[in-house]
Enzyme design. Sequence first.
Site, PDB file in Angstrom:
ATOM      1  N   ASP A  29       0.945  -0.909  -0.280  1.00 39.10           N
ATOM      2  CA  ASP A  29       0.050  -0.013  -0.021  1.00 39.10           C
ATOM      3  C   ASP A  29       0.767   1.352  -0.079  1.00 39.10           C
ATOM      4  O   ASP A  29       2.171   1.183   0.274  1.00 39.10           O
ATOM      5  CB  ASP A  29      -0.975  -0.092   1.168  1.00 39.10           C
ATOM      6  CG  ASP A  29      -1.658   1.135   1.374  1.00 39.10           C
ATOM      7  OD1 ASP A  29      -2.224   1.490   0.603  1.00 39.10           O
ATOM      8  OD2 ASP A  29      -1.780   1.685   2.537  1.00 39.10           O
ATOM      9  N   ASP A  31      -0.055   5.171   0.614  1.00 40.76           N
ATOM     10  CA  ASP A  31      -0.220   6.371   1.413  1.00 40.76           C
ATOM     11  C   ASP A  31      -0.325   5.634   2.854  1.00 40.76           C
ATOM     12  O   ASP A  31      -1.166   4.635   3.174  1.00 40.76           O
ATOM     13  CB  ASP A  31      -1.941   6.975   1.365  1.00 40.76           C
ATOM     14  CG  ASP A  31      -1.864   7.850  -0.030  1.00 40.76           C
ATOM     15  OD1 ASP A  31      -2.874   7.930  -0.779  1.00 40.76           O
ATOM     16  OD2 ASP A  31      -0.678   8.286  -0.235  1.00 40.76           O
ATOM     17  N   LYS A 230      -9.190  -1.864  -3.008  1.00 42.86           N
ATOM     18  CA  LYS A 230      -8.977  -2.567  -1.850  1.00 42.86           C
ATOM     19  C   LYS A 230     -10.169  -2.375  -1.031  1.00 42.86           C
ATOM     20  O   LYS A 230     -10.459  -1.158  -0.718  1.00 42.86           O
ATOM     21  CB  LYS A 230      -7.882  -2.550  -1.275  1.00 42.86           C
ATOM     22  CG  LYS A 230      -6.308  -2.774  -2.074  1.00 42.86           C
ATOM     23  CD  LYS A 230      -5.225  -2.309  -1.272  1.00 42.86           C
ATOM     24  CE  LYS A 230      -5.364  -0.717  -1.319  1.00 42.86           C
ATOM     25  NZ  LYS A 230      -3.989  -0.017  -0.646  1.00 42.86           N
ATOM     26  N   ASP A 255      -1.551   0.106   5.784  1.00 39.32           N
ATOM     27  CA  ASP A 255      -1.775   0.930   7.161  1.00 39.32           C
ATOM     28  C   ASP A 255      -3.283   1.172   7.497  1.00 39.32           C
ATOM     29  O   ASP A 255      -3.716   1.677   8.464  1.00 39.32           O
ATOM     30  CB  ASP A 255      -1.324   2.252   6.880  1.00 39.32           C
ATOM     31  CG  ASP A 255      -2.146   3.010   6.032  1.00 39.32           C
ATOM     32  OD1 ASP A 255      -2.641   4.379   6.600  1.00 39.32           O
ATOM     33  OD2 ASP A 255      -2.543   2.753   4.888  1.00 39.32           O
TER      34      ASP A 255
HETATM   35  O1  PGA Z   1      -5.685   7.383  -0.997  1.00 36.49           O
HETATM   36  C1  PGA Z   1      -6.379   6.617  -0.039  1.00 36.49           C
HETATM   37  O2  PGA Z   1      -7.586   6.821   0.372  1.00 36.49           O
HETATM   38  C2  PGA Z   1      -5.755   5.787   0.367  1.00 36.49           C
HETATM   39  O3  PGA Z   1      -4.564   5.115  -0.795  1.00 36.49           O
HETATM   40  P1  PGA Z   1      -3.637   3.866  -0.275  1.00 36.49           P
HETATM   41  O4  PGA Z   1      -4.393   2.807  -0.454  1.00 36.49           O
HETATM   42  O5  PGA Z   1      -2.327   4.086  -0.913  1.00 36.49           O
HETATM   43  O6  PGA Z   1      -3.276   3.898   1.409  1.00 36.49           O
HETATM   44 MG    MG Z   2      -2.913   3.503   3.123  1.00 34.11          MG
END
Ligand code: PGA
Ligand code: MG
Length: 310
Positions: A29, A31, A230, A255
């Site tokens: 992942d 962010d 996801k 996360d």
């Molecule tokens: O942008 C988002 O809501 C989350 O992004 P991520 O899946 O990279 O944590």
């Molecule tokens: Mg994330």
Amino acid sequence: MTTSTDPIKIATKKEAEEFFNKFDTFLFDCDGVLWLGDYLLPYTKEFLDKLNKMGKKVYFVTNNSTRARASYQKKFKAYGIDVKIDQIYTSAFASAIYVRDFLKLQPSKDKIWVLGESGIMDELETLGYEALGGTDPRLNEPFDAKTSPFLKDGLDPNVRAVIAGLDREVNYHRLAVTLQYLREGEDKVSFIGTNIDCTFPQKDYIVPGAGSIIACAACSSRREPIYCGKPNMNMLDSIISHAKLEKSKMCMVGDRLNTDIKFGYEGNLGGTLLVLSGIETEERALHVTEEYPRPSYYVGKLGDIYELIK
Ligand SMILES: O=C(O)COP(=O)(O)O
Ligand SMILES: [Mg+2]
């Protein structure tokens, strides 16, 4: 839905080495794991370089739909991290693939209305679709149905789907036109949401995520979208079919428990690693609940593991 075994906190060199030896492929992942907005988390580059040296396969699976894969490739490059475009999967890419392969919309005829940013627009255009709305600057004007260029001559009759995602320029004009397309009904206009994340982490802040924007369109239209990010398995299926990977040797690193860890758990991957540098806390990681699965492993941040094995 809980993992029977208690999550293991990786805290020693031996635990870190055992963790690495268990998997040959890592899905990351982005962010909250690699970065917080534009702030690269400590040792992200060094950790990825280490995996490359160990001969591990690495993919990036982000629910963030604001950038196209090519733009993410540039973001990695700006941090000195070389990534091939087919290592990058985003919820914008997954949504465009859904339009093509599941809705089977015709690029030459069917159009898509976007409530979201350039990532969705660009991925649709890469597949040959005309994407309306999104970053069109005319949507920045205050809303007036009589003068809106998107309404005054009627809706575009060739719009066959709405894709909604994170839109940091969201305003009443964008929401009002999106609602008109959704009111055409599900037989005529499908409703796709990029991801359910109600928030996402920035350095020092937690900010509203795609899920909160999509909820506006869902509430006003009284329609629920199909989500492509996801924990939807479509993304995992496309990664595995593209690269012929062995699920039992794969680890999902994330996360957020109800997207990343659920994605790895429901995908029957060999294991999941939760990092606490984004949305979640140790207390939630250890809490037994039906709401989300617990991770196989957890750690404060990726850099903590790197420091154990460097
Ligand atoms: O942008 C988002 O809501 C989350 O992004 P991520 O899946 O990279 O944590
Ligand atoms: Mg994330």
